[in-house]
Design a protein around this motif. Sequence first.
Motif, short mmCIF file in Angstrom:
data_model
loop_
_atom_site.label_atom_id
_atom_site.label_comp_id
_atom_site.label_asym_id
_atom_site.label_seq_id
_atom_site.Cartn_x
_atom_site.Cartn_y
_atom_site.Cartn_z
N ARG A 8 -23.82 4.10 45.93
CA ARG A 8 -24.18 4.89 44.74
C ARG A 8 -25.15 6.00 45.15
O ARG A 8 -26.20 5.74 45.74
CB ARG A 8 -24.84 4.00 43.68
N THR B 201 -18.49 -0.08 37.36
CA THR B 201 -19.48 -0.45 38.35
C THR B 201 -18.89 -0.33 39.75
O THR B 201 -17.67 -0.31 39.93
CB THR B 201 -19.93 -1.91 38.14
N SER B 202 -19.78 -0.26 40.74
CA SER B 202 -19.30 -0.18 42.11
C SER B 202 -18.55 -1.45 42.49
O SER B 202 -17.67 -1.43 43.35
CB SER B 202 -20.48 0.05 43.07
N ASN C 31 -26.45 7.95 42.80
CA ASN C 31 -27.39 7.79 41.70
C ASN C 31 -26.70 6.94 40.65
O ASN C 31 -25.52 6.59 40.82
CB ASN C 31 -27.82 9.17 41.14
N PRO C 32 -27.38 6.56 39.56
CA PRO C 32 -26.76 5.69 38.56
C PRO C 32 -25.47 6.25 37.94
O PRO C 32 -24.69 5.51 37.35
CB PRO C 32 -27.86 5.54 37.49
N LYS C 33 -25.25 7.56 38.09
CA LYS C 33 -24.09 8.19 37.45
C LYS C 33 -22.96 8.54 38.41
O LYS C 33 -21.92 9.05 37.98
CB LYS C 33 -24.53 9.45 36.70
N THR C 34 -23.14 8.28 39.70
CA THR C 34 -22.13 8.70 40.68
C THR C 34 -21.92 7.64 41.76
O THR C 34 -22.88 7.12 42.33
CB THR C 34 -22.53 10.01 41.38
N ARG D 265 -18.74 0.26 31.18
CA ARG D 265 -19.48 0.97 32.23
C ARG D 265 -18.89 0.58 33.59
O ARG D 265 -19.06 -0.56 34.02
CB ARG D 265 -20.98 0.61 32.18
#
Length: 259
Positions: free
Chosen positions: A134, A108-109, A136-139, A106
Motif C-alpha cells: 500500500r 483490501t490488499s 497509502n490508505p487509498k492506493t 472497501r
Amino acid sequence: MLAKVGVRFFVLSSRLTPLRPALGNLCRQQFPQMETVANAFWLQQTRGYAKGKDRKKEKGGKGKPVKVEINELQLRELINLDGLNAQMEKSVLQMKEDFIKNLSLRSTSGAIDTLRIKVDGAEHELQELAQISRKNPKTIIVNMIAFPQTIPDVLRAIEKSGMNLNPQQEGTTLFIPIPKVTKEHREHLSKNAKVLFIKYRDAIRDIQNSEIRKLKKQTDIGKDDVFAAQTQVTAIADKYIAEADKLLASKQKELLGDA
C-alpha cells in the motif's frame, strides 16, 4: 352387443349432468350388471381430465411448483450422485468465496493478494506473481517486475473480478486506487454480484445438462427410468441454484445498505 350398448348408454347418461339421475335409473333397470363398469370408466375419464388441467396450470406457471421427490437409492444406480452433488456444491461455495473476497465495500490488499489469475491455462494467486503493498490508505501498488509478461492477464482478472477497480499501469507497476463508498459504487458492486451469480448458475446448469446427456446415452436403461432420473437431476440443480439465489439476495442487501 346389447351389453356394449348398455355401457355406452350408461356412460352417456353419466356425462349428461342435468339428466344423469333419470337416465342413470333407467340404465340401472335395463343393464344392472353394467353399472360398476361404467362408473369405473367415468371415474377414469374424470381423473384424466383433472390431470390435464393440472398440466395446463404447470405450463402456464400458475400455482405452486411441483415438488420432485428425490429417490437417492434409485438414482445412485444410474448416476454418480455424490459426484453430482459435490460439483454443484463447489459452484455455490466458490460463488460465496468470490462474494467475500471481491465484493466488499472497501477493497483490501488481502482481496487483491488472493485474486486468481489465469496464465497459460493454469491459475495462480496474484501474490505468487507480484509484490503487493500500500502506497497509502487509498492506493494499492502491484509490482509485476518478476513476471511482466503476465501483466495483461492480471489486468484482465482485475477487470472481471467485480471489485470495481481501475488500475493504472506505469511500466511493470500497477497503481490501484481504492474507490470511495458512494451510492454508485454500491450499485456497481450489486450488479457485479448478479453477474457472478449468473456465472455460477450457468455452471450448475452445465453440470446438470452434462449428467442428463450421459443418462440418455445409456442403452440399458428404459425411457421411463431415464425421464425420472432426468427430472430428479434437474430438481437437484434447482436446489443449489435456489441456495445461490439466497446468497445473492443477502449480498445485494448488504452492498446496497439495506442490511
